[in-house]
Motif scaffolding. Structure first.
Motif, mmCIF file in Angstrom:
data_model
loop_
_atom_site.group_PDB
_atom_site.id
_atom_site.type_symbol
_atom_site.label_atom_id
_atom_site.label_comp_id
_atom_site.label_asym_id
_atom_site.label_seq_id
_atom_site.Cartn_x
_atom_site.Cartn_y
_atom_site.Cartn_z
ATOM 1 N N LEU A 113 17.358 -11.939 37.645
ATOM 2 C CA LEU A 113 18.607 -12.702 37.803
ATOM 3 C C LEU A 113 18.904 -13.506 36.542
ATOM 4 O O LEU A 113 20.050 -13.608 36.101
ATOM 5 C CB LEU A 113 18.480 -13.680 38.969
ATOM 6 N N SER A 114 17.863 -14.100 36.006
ATOM 7 C CA SER A 114 18.015 -14.879 34.774
ATOM 8 C C SER A 114 18.573 -14.008 33.644
ATOM 9 O O SER A 114 19.470 -14.416 32.911
ATOM 10 C CB SER A 114 16.649 -15.463 34.380
ATOM 11 N N ALA A 115 18.047 -12.785 33.552
ATOM 12 C CA ALA A 115 18.471 -11.881 32.474
ATOM 13 C C ALA A 115 19.939 -11.484 32.623
ATOM 14 O O ALA A 115 20.625 -11.247 31.629
ATOM 15 C CB ALA A 115 17.580 -10.638 32.460
ATOM 16 N N VAL A 116 20.431 -11.427 33.862
ATOM 17 C CA VAL A 116 21.836 -11.079 34.085
ATOM 18 C C VAL A 116 22.754 -12.118 33.438
ATOM 19 O O VAL A 116 23.806 -11.787 32.900
ATOM 20 C CB VAL A 116 22.122 -10.972 35.607
ATOM 21 N N LEU A 117 22.328 -13.397 33.481
ATOM 22 C CA LEU A 117 23.182 -14.482 32.986
ATOM 23 C C LEU A 117 22.999 -14.764 31.496
ATOM 24 O O LEU A 117 23.866 -15.379 30.878
ATOM 25 C CB LEU A 117 22.893 -15.768 33.769
ATOM 26 N N ALA A 118 21.897 -14.337 30.925
ATOM 27 C CA ALA A 118 21.621 -14.669 29.527
ATOM 28 C C ALA A 118 22.620 -13.994 28.603
ATOM 29 O O ALA A 118 23.014 -12.854 28.829
ATOM 30 C CB ALA A 118 20.203 -14.253 29.168
ATOM 31 N N THR A 119 23.050 -14.718 27.591
ATOM 32 C CA THR A 119 23.977 -14.147 26.612
ATOM 33 C C THR A 119 23.257 -13.991 25.278
ATOM 34 O O THR A 119 22.245 -14.640 25.039
ATOM 35 C CB THR A 119 25.190 -15.071 26.387
ATOM 36 N N ALA A 121 24.426 -15.112 22.719
ATOM 37 C CA ALA A 121 25.015 -16.160 21.879
ATOM 38 C C ALA A 121 23.962 -17.068 21.255
ATOM 39 O O ALA A 121 24.088 -17.480 20.109
ATOM 40 C CB ALA A 121 25.990 -16.994 22.703
ATOM 41 N N ARG A 122 22.934 -17.378 22.056
ATOM 42 C CA ARG A 122 21.923 -18.296 21.533
ATOM 43 C C ARG A 122 21.257 -17.706 20.293
ATOM 44 O O ARG A 122 21.046 -18.391 19.306
ATOM 45 C CB ARG A 122 20.888 -18.595 22.616
ATOM 46 N N PRO B 107 29.118 -19.525 26.485
ATOM 47 C CA PRO B 107 27.758 -18.967 26.502
ATOM 48 C C PRO B 107 26.683 -20.008 26.797
ATOM 49 O O PRO B 107 25.697 -19.699 27.468
ATOM 50 C CB PRO B 107 27.590 -18.361 25.103
ATOM 51 N N GLU B 108 26.903 -21.247 26.339
ATOM 52 C CA GLU B 108 25.903 -22.292 26.606
ATOM 53 C C GLU B 108 25.709 -22.496 28.105
ATOM 54 O O GLU B 108 24.592 -22.764 28.561
ATOM 55 C CB GLU B 108 26.328 -23.630 25.990
ATOM 56 N N LEU B 110 26.283 -20.270 30.562
ATOM 57 C CA LEU B 110 25.573 -19.131 31.152
ATOM 58 C C LEU B 110 24.096 -19.170 30.775
ATOM 59 O O LEU B 110 23.218 -18.903 31.599
ATOM 60 C CB LEU B 110 26.205 -17.815 30.677
ATOM 61 N N ASP B 111 23.822 -19.518 29.529
ATOM 62 C CA ASP B 111 22.421 -19.578 29.087
ATOM 63 C C ASP B 111 21.657 -20.677 29.809
ATOM 64 O O ASP B 111 20.477 -20.527 30.119
ATOM 65 C CB ASP B 111 22.346 -19.782 27.568
ATOM 66 N N ALA B 112 22.339 -21.797 30.088
ATOM 67 C CA ALA B 112 21.673 -22.891 30.798
ATOM 68 C C ALA B 112 21.328 -22.458 32.224
ATOM 69 O O ALA B 112 20.228 -22.728 32.724
ATOM 70 C CB ALA B 112 22.567 -24.132 30.815
ATOM 71 N N LEU B 113 22.254 -21.753 32.886
ATOM 72 C CA LEU B 113 21.979 -21.238 34.234
ATOM 73 C C LEU B 113 20.850 -20.212 34.196
ATOM 74 O O LEU B 113 19.974 -20.196 35.056
ATOM 75 C CB LEU B 113 23.219 -20.542 34.796
ATOM 76 N N SER B 114 20.897 -19.363 33.186
ATOM 77 C CA SER B 114 19.857 -18.348 33.015
ATOM 78 C C SER B 114 18.482 -19.007 32.871
ATOM 79 O O SER B 114 17.500 -18.581 33.481
ATOM 80 C CB SER B 114 20.183 -17.495 31.787
ATOM 81 N N ALA B 115 18.438 -20.088 32.095
ATOM 82 C CA ALA B 115 17.161 -20.776 31.843
ATOM 83 C C ALA B 115 16.605 -21.410 33.118
ATOM 84 O O ALA B 115 15.389 -21.525 33.289
ATOM 85 C CB ALA B 115 17.357 -21.839 30.757
#
Lengths: 129, 129
Positions: A113-119, A121-122, B107-108, B110-115
């Motif tokens: 699930l986490s990977a689905v949301l990761a972009t 961008a970081r 993206p920040e 989405l990345d925060a939710l992913s984390a």
């Protein structure tokens, strides 16, 4: 002192995140989005987020249902309901031992699930100045 | 041929993921869980997952509302509603230019939710044999 370890268990068939790559990859099909939304719905609840967090914080990454009721401040049937939703979503496993059920995280499901949301961008942010 | 780039924009005050560390860290407080659940609710919908994915797949990581209605197969008011929910959750930004609004990923957020969902298990799996 022991770091919490999470047993690696098979992901139940209900796991919705295994279907899908990151949101920032190919456009999601209607079917994949429906599957994924079901799993996110399981997470999108304050009590269930706290349950995941409490189970993860327990020694061995596993918690007895009997230890989860008091910290949440909800009735036992309500906590049981939320635990059932998390098990059905493939995010927790349930193991009955004696009179109590024990719940453990399914890290692969959370990571998926986490990977689905990761972009990306970081990663790009460093080079984009 | 250009790789999609996502403009770095300030995260609106509504961003719910900035509040919280990973679920596998410290137990989540009731307040943090409530905030986080609101953001996950924004994501936990098939149409909104597809919108995020469609916006991300657009050239420049930005899409005109006019390009998002047809691929979803929903009415324009329905698509507008879902876009509004995503903007309010801090996951998309909205920029009105002429008659159309343009939406871009945050993206920040989405990345925060992913984390929040990521576990240390994947990293441990390699050494735990």
């Amino acid at each position: 002192m022991a770091a919490p370890t999470v047993p690696v268990v098979p992901v139940p068939a209900g796991d919705g995140a295994a279907c899908c790559g990151p949101l920032t990859g190919e456009p999601l099909s209607a079917e994949a989005a429906a599957t994924l939304a079901r799993t996110f719905k399981a997470v999108a609840d304050p009590a269930r987020l706290r349950l995941l967090s409490l189970v993860a914080a327990h020694e061995g990454g596993e918690a007895c249902a009997c230890d989860l009721v008091e910290p949440l401040g909800l009735s036992q049937p309500t906590v049981s309901h939320h635990l059932k939703v998390l098990v059905q979503a493939g995010l927790l496993t349930r193991d009955k031992r004696g009179v109590w059920a024990y719940f453990a995280l399914v890290p692969e499901a959370l990571d998926a699930l986490s990977a689905v949301l990761a972009t990306p961008a970081r990663a790009l942010a460093g080079s984009a100045g």
